[in-house]
Design a protein around this motif. Structure first.
Motif, short mmCIF file in Angstrom:
data_model
loop_
_atom_site.label_atom_id
_atom_site.label_comp_id
_atom_site.label_asym_id
_atom_site.label_seq_id
_atom_site.Cartn_x
_atom_site.Cartn_y
_atom_site.Cartn_z
N ARG A 58 0.84 -1.20 0.00
CA ARG A 58 0.00 0.00 0.00
C ARG A 58 0.88 1.25 0.00
O ARG A 58 1.83 1.36 0.77
N TYR A 73 -11.02 7.96 -4.96
CA TYR A 73 -11.52 6.59 -5.07
C TYR A 73 -10.46 5.58 -4.65
O TYR A 73 -10.77 4.52 -4.13
N GLU A 74 -9.21 5.93 -4.87
CA GLU A 74 -8.11 5.04 -4.48
C GLU A 74 -8.17 4.73 -2.99
O GLU A 74 -7.91 3.59 -2.57
N GLN A 121 -9.56 1.05 -0.88
CA GLN A 121 -8.74 0.35 0.11
C GLN A 121 -9.49 0.18 1.43
O GLN A 121 -9.33 -0.84 2.12
N ARG A 176 -4.96 -6.28 -6.61
CA ARG A 176 -5.00 -5.00 -5.90
C ARG A 176 -4.39 -3.90 -6.77
O ARG A 176 -4.95 -2.79 -6.88
N THR A 224 -6.71 -2.92 -9.66
CA THR A 224 -7.88 -2.18 -9.16
C THR A 224 -7.52 -0.74 -8.80
O THR A 224 -8.22 0.21 -9.18
N LEU A 225 -6.43 -0.55 -8.09
CA LEU A 225 -6.04 0.80 -7.68
C LEU A 225 -5.54 1.62 -8.86
O LEU A 225 -5.70 2.85 -8.88
N SER A 226 -4.97 0.97 -9.87
CA SER A 226 -4.57 1.70 -11.08
C SER A 226 -5.78 2.29 -11.78
O SER A 226 -5.76 3.46 -12.21
N ALA A 233 -8.58 3.03 -10.32
CA ALA A 233 -9.10 4.07 -9.44
C ALA A 233 -8.35 5.38 -9.63
O ALA A 233 -8.95 6.46 -9.60
N ARG A 234 -7.05 5.30 -9.82
CA ARG A 234 -6.26 6.52 -10.01
C ARG A 234 -6.64 7.23 -11.31
O ARG A 234 -6.66 8.47 -11.38
N ASP A 275 -9.74 9.07 -10.47
CA ASP A 275 -9.44 10.22 -9.62
C ASP A 275 -8.86 11.39 -10.41
O ASP A 275 -9.04 12.56 -10.03
N TYR A 308 -11.80 5.53 -17.70
CA TYR A 308 -11.42 4.37 -16.89
C TYR A 308 -12.37 3.19 -17.04
O TYR A 308 -12.20 2.15 -16.38
#
Length: 379
Positions: A4, A68-69, A73, A295, A298-300, A302-303, A306, A311
């Motif tokens: 993280r 959103y990132e 989480q 993970r 998913t976070l990529s 979200a960025r 953001d 996306y």
């Protein structure tokens, strides 16, 4: 988790808060509520009062103002303690999107109570004969003076018996996507009849049901956006919702990995902990790698969201990959425990049953593959 990287100190505090609530309030109650098939409404209210139900929405309307990132989480942490709670947060966050993005000034006045968890939402898009083909929905909303009269049936509705408001997607015009509108409907409106809960494989504490709408009169000022814009609202909401389900899948997979690895460290056979046997050690290594990859994907996505970048395709990839990983990792966790993995004394059999539904909701994984394939066809 060691992989993280948090954008702010406040984000770290939120993750710590989610961990504390998850450990204290959610995990100890999961088995009990699942056995009773009881939705944990008060626990969801607790999450709302802690500020965890409106994280990705602006502070001026009662949200947390978080990227959103960070929200994803938090969702992952909740899912690793109890998927039902995380799914409830994800569905509620999805249900707030139409009003937050397209609602009138009057409707947006409801957002503080919605985002604070005092009002729980549900999302009424799917129908018995048209799950993935949402544009073919047949529920009708006919204008009658200062109201719309809604008739039809919605299916697979999370929070059907517990929600305070419904986003109802109904046909106000001709066939196809352009004839669909969105209405915000109070759950206590006469003519709304939730049906008996479905007998589901998992998520027993989050009953889903069909809902019948029989001559339901909805004030015309409860129209969200303009007539004919409902399908676009639905699709934009689902892009975000798919990221929520991806985060839930990562959390569930992480829980299964943690439990299986802990068991393998303690369980001895032939004079050694079974984690030292290459067959199991390599299986756990693959599980850990898949969880980290899910993970990261998913976070990529979200960025991108953001930063205001497209996306949708990345959300489809994340939902597809993370939920397939959850299914594989939870199945492997059962295998690591052997016979003990097949009994309810250990949670991994529940994790496996819960993982299956994540491959279906917010668009089946076949739909996600269609989204990705079409993007490739366009070049």
């Amino acid at each position: 988790m060691t992989d993280r990287i948090l954008p702010t100190e406040e984000a770290g505090d939120l993750l710590d808060l989610a961990t504390e609530i998850g450990d204290r309030e959610l995990a100890p109650r999961a088995a009990e509520y699942e056995a009773r098939r009881e939705f944990p409404r008060e626990l969801i209210r607790t999450l709302g009062r802690a500020g965890l139900l409106g994280l990705p929405y602006p502070e001026e309307v009662g949200g947390g103002g978080q990227p959103y990132e960070v929200y994803l989480q938090v969702l992952e942490i909740l899912a690793s303690r109890w998927l039902v709670a995380a799914e409830a947060v994800s569905v509620h966050t999805l249900s707030c999107y139409p009003v937050a993005s397209s609602g009138s000034e009057q409707l947006r006045k409801l957002l503080p109570d919605m985002l604070g968890g005092e009002l729980l939402g549900a999302y009424c898009l799917s129908e018995p004969q048209g799950g993935s083909d949402a544009a073919s929905l047949t529920t009708k909303a006919v204008r009658d003076g200062d109201a719309y009269v809604v008739d039809g049936t919605k299916a697979w509705i999370t929070h059907a018996h517990d929600a305070d408001f419904f986003n109802v997607f109904a046909r106000t015009g001709g066939p196809g996507a352009g004839g669909i509108s969105c209405l915000l409907v109070d759950a206590n409106t006469p003519g709304i009849v939730p049906q008996a809960p479905e007998r589901t494989m998992g998520l027993h504490a989050s009953p889903i049901s069909q809902i019948a709408f029989d001559g339901v009169r909805v004030p015309a000022d409860r129209l969200v956006g303009d007539e004919g814009t409902g399908f676009g609202i639905a699709l934009r909401a689902l892009d975000s919702g798919r990221l929520g389900i991806a985060a839930c899948a990562v959390g569930l997979a992480q829980a299964a990995l943690d439990y299986a690895a802990g068991y393998a460290r303690e369980r001895e056979q032939f004079g050694s902990p079974i984690i030292e046997f290459q067959g199991l050690g390599f299986m756990l290594a693959d599980m850990a790698t898949q969880v980290s990859a899910a993970r990261a994907l998913t976070l990529s996505a979200a960025r991108l969201r953001d930063h205001g970048r497209p996306y949708s395709v990345e959300a489809a990839k994340a939902k597809l990959f993370a939920t397939d990983v959850a299914m594989k990792v939870t199945t492997d966790a059962v295998q690591v425990l052997g016979g003990y993995g097949y009994v309810a004394d250990h949670p991994v059999e529940r994790y496996m049953r819960e993982a299956k539904v994540l491959q279906i909701v917010e668009g089946t994984n076949q739909i996600q593959r269609m989204v990705v394939a079409r993007s490739l066809a366009k070049g």
